[in-house]
Every structure is written in structure tokens, then in C-alpha cells.
Design an enzyme around this catalytic site. Sequence first.
Site, PDB file in Angstrom:
ATOM      1  CD  GLN A  34      -1.194  -0.143   3.714  1.00 30.09           C
ATOM      2  OE1 GLN A  34      -1.395   0.822   4.439  1.00 30.09           O
ATOM      3  NE2 GLN A  34      -1.793  -1.331   3.906  1.00 30.09           N
ATOM      4  CG  HIS A  90      -0.902   5.745   3.703  1.00 30.51           C
ATOM      5  ND1 HIS A  90      -2.010   4.948   3.655  1.00 30.51           N
ATOM      6  CD2 HIS A  90      -0.060   5.168   4.594  1.00 30.51           C
ATOM      7  CE1 HIS A  90      -1.861   3.933   4.490  1.00 30.51           C
ATOM      8  NE2 HIS A  90      -0.679   4.040   5.069  1.00 30.51           N
ATOM      9  CD  GLU A 133       1.113   4.383   8.169  1.00 34.94           C
ATOM     10  OE1 GLU A 133      -0.093   4.686   8.097  1.00 34.94           O
ATOM     11  OE2 GLU A 133       1.536   3.244   7.891  1.00 34.94           O
ATOM     12  CG  HIS A 144       3.868   1.146   3.996  1.00 35.54           C
ATOM     13  ND1 HIS A 144       3.359   2.238   3.306  1.00 35.54           N
ATOM     14  CD2 HIS A 144       2.966   0.888   4.990  1.00 35.54           C
ATOM     15  CE1 HIS A 144       2.217   2.613   3.841  1.00 35.54           C
ATOM     16  NE2 HIS A 144       1.947   1.809   4.861  1.00 35.54           N
ATOM     17  NE  ARG A 173      -6.443  -1.831   1.765  1.00 34.22           N
ATOM     18  CZ  ARG A 173      -7.476  -1.024   1.951  1.00 34.22           C
ATOM     19  NH1 ARG A 173      -8.197  -0.625   0.910  1.00 34.22           N
ATOM     20  NH2 ARG A 173      -7.808  -0.621   3.155  1.00 34.22           N
TER      21      ARG A 173
END
Length: 403
Positions: free
Chosen positions: A101, A103, A138, A267, A286
Site C-alpha cells: 500500500q 498513502h 504515519e 510499504h 492498495r
Amino acid sequence: MLRIGNATQGYAWGSLTAIPELLGIEASGRPVAEVWLGAHRSAPSEIETSQDEAVHAGTTLAEVIAADASTVLGEDVVARFGPTLPYLLKVIAAETPLSLQVHPHLETARAGFARETAEGIPIDAPHRNYKDANHKPELIYALTTFEALCGFRAPRRAAELFAGLDAPLAKELHGVLLAQPSADGIREVFTQLLEPSTRPSASEVQEVADACAARLEAGSPSPRADRTVVSLAAAYPGDPGVVTSLLLNPVTLQPGEAMFVPAGGVHAYLHGLGVEVMACSDNVLRAGLTPKHVDVDELLRNVDYVAAPPIRIAPETFHGATKVYYAPVDDFELSVTEISDDDLHPLPGRGPRILLCVGGDLAVESSSGGVLGLSRGQAAFVSAADGPLTVRGRGRLVQADVP
């Protein structure tokens, strides 16, 4: 200070026991993959007990913030992020690998959210990519040994891993990387593996996995990379994401170590228990290793192909008992406090904070005079109006706040 109850997510990759054991809750016999602590619209925390007579149990944290954002968040936070809590805190327990995935960046998220909203796609539709208009950098903090793949390897190193594998697909990709030992070569190989018009068949993927298994048995010079391919192939047979793992950096975080994943960073988390803090978003693009919705084209538009080592965040010590993990973004920071005496210890931060006790029994005191006890598994939201905090007791406290 408000004690909060928090939603759990039962994704199939979660652990039956890790989160229940950490937080001291009864195991249900079903996977518990995540606990969400925050105000995201998909699963906002709820108030359990309040020291403020105006806030009633059962009210969501999002409703508390909406009622008086300037007081709860602080005027500085509202000026920078609007009337919303800018971060989301999670506990994550991966028993099996998560999806491959990425972001999105902020501008992409805003455009994508607006586009899908205009198209009339419901917010909770499984095929919707953008659940909100925010980016999602994140930070993951390991509570146990935590295994992951993050960012691209150097192209020449990726070529070395494909070399010698007795599989036609591996030989083809090895040739591409030898001819283009650059970000362009990585892009070409990654795109070829994932793009629907060029992606390999399930049998071609399995041939690479079998070649890695054979190399392991013969004494592989890269056993970790080969083991990852073999384990991913067992979990997601025929998925091209299995082969992409040879392009990615392997990461092992020991307990107490942390890694930052920027927007655009490809990642996959493989196994382990940790605490995650991120910008307040549920936007996940994804491309494989998942039964969930996959949008390869959208992921490919958002990937950063520059090879770079994973971004490990070294903590800074605050007043002896607290380690602070400063991420290179404005949305959040994470701190972990461990104490074993009855002295008062100051906590960092002054804005809106979420506290989670992951061990022991603690008492948190605010400068406004409030005191709140937290035992293992209990969590609290602290508004900006409560001012600086101190803690005493014996235990470990995780805190998310805004820099």
C-alpha cells in the site's frame, strides 16, 4: 480530561490474542487487528466518563470537538488544521501480512476525495479510495519485534536479488534493472508487476517463489529476502505483490524502536504488535496482498520511486522518563513514558492529547487541577484547556499530541 472507549477493527490479518493481552480485555476468538483512538468519522472514540458536567457519556469525541473546537483543540491547532483533531492513534496487531500500500499526499487526497464525492460514491463503499480529504503520513512504534517492508531498495541491490533465480520472470526483471539501475528501472519493474495489462500470471509468480525456496535450501546469500517471498506466496498465492517484495527494503523494529512512513512511501507491514500514530485519515491505496479493494492505477500515480533507506526515528529524552518520537510532519508526535516510582513526572505537549496506558496503574494530573487514574488498557483525551500534565505511579503511558 475525558476517559474514552475506542473502536476495534476485526480485519482478517489481525491477531486473536495480541491486543486483548496488551490491553487486558477478553479475547473473543476473532481477530483484533486495530484499536482506533481519535475522532475520525469512520470510528470516533466515545466518552466513557467525564470530569466536565457538560460532556455526557456516550458522546463521541468528534462531537465534543465540534461543540467548542477552539477550547478543546486550542486556537493554534484550529488555525493550522481547522476544527478537527489532526491525528489518529492506533494499536495494530499483524498476525499475517497487510496489503502492499501507499498513502496519498495532501493535494492528491483533496482532489481524490472531491472527485469521488462528485461521482456519488458513498463514503463507506468498499471500492472508494478516498474516505477523507487528508494525507496519511504515519509513524509505527514497536511493542514487540515488528517486521515490515518499506520503500525501495537501491536498484543494483534489487537486481542482485533477482540474479540467479531460475524463473523466467525473475530473469526478465533482472535484465530491466541491469539496463536501468535507477529510479526509472524500479518504476518499470514495479509497474510491470502490478499493471493489469502486464502483470504476471499466478504460475509465473509461483515460479519465482519456488526459485526463492530452492535458493534457500541451497544456502541463499539473501535468506531474509527469499523467506519473505516464500511466506508471502503462502499467504497470497499468485499475487504479484509477492515478487515486488524483492524491490523493497526489509525492516525489523525491536521493541521501543520507531519508523516513519511518508505519504507516497510504498510499504507492507508483515508481523508484530505496535502503536501507530498518523494524520487523521483512512486513505489507503492498495495494489496487492489483500482481499480488499485494489486500485493499481491510483497507487502507481502516488508512489515515490526514489530508493532510500527506511526512516527510523531516534527518540529524544524528556525529563528522564519520557522518550519523544518527533516525526517530520506537523500533524502529530508520539511519546512513551515509563515510570516506577511515586514521583510526579512532567509529560510533553500542551495541545489536544490522547493517552493510552499499556501497562501498570497511573494517575495523570492536569495543571487545572483534574486527576484521572489510568490502568492497563484505559485511554483518555485531554483538551488544550487542561494545560500541561504530570503523571505518577508505575507503568507505561503512550501519548499522541500535536507539535
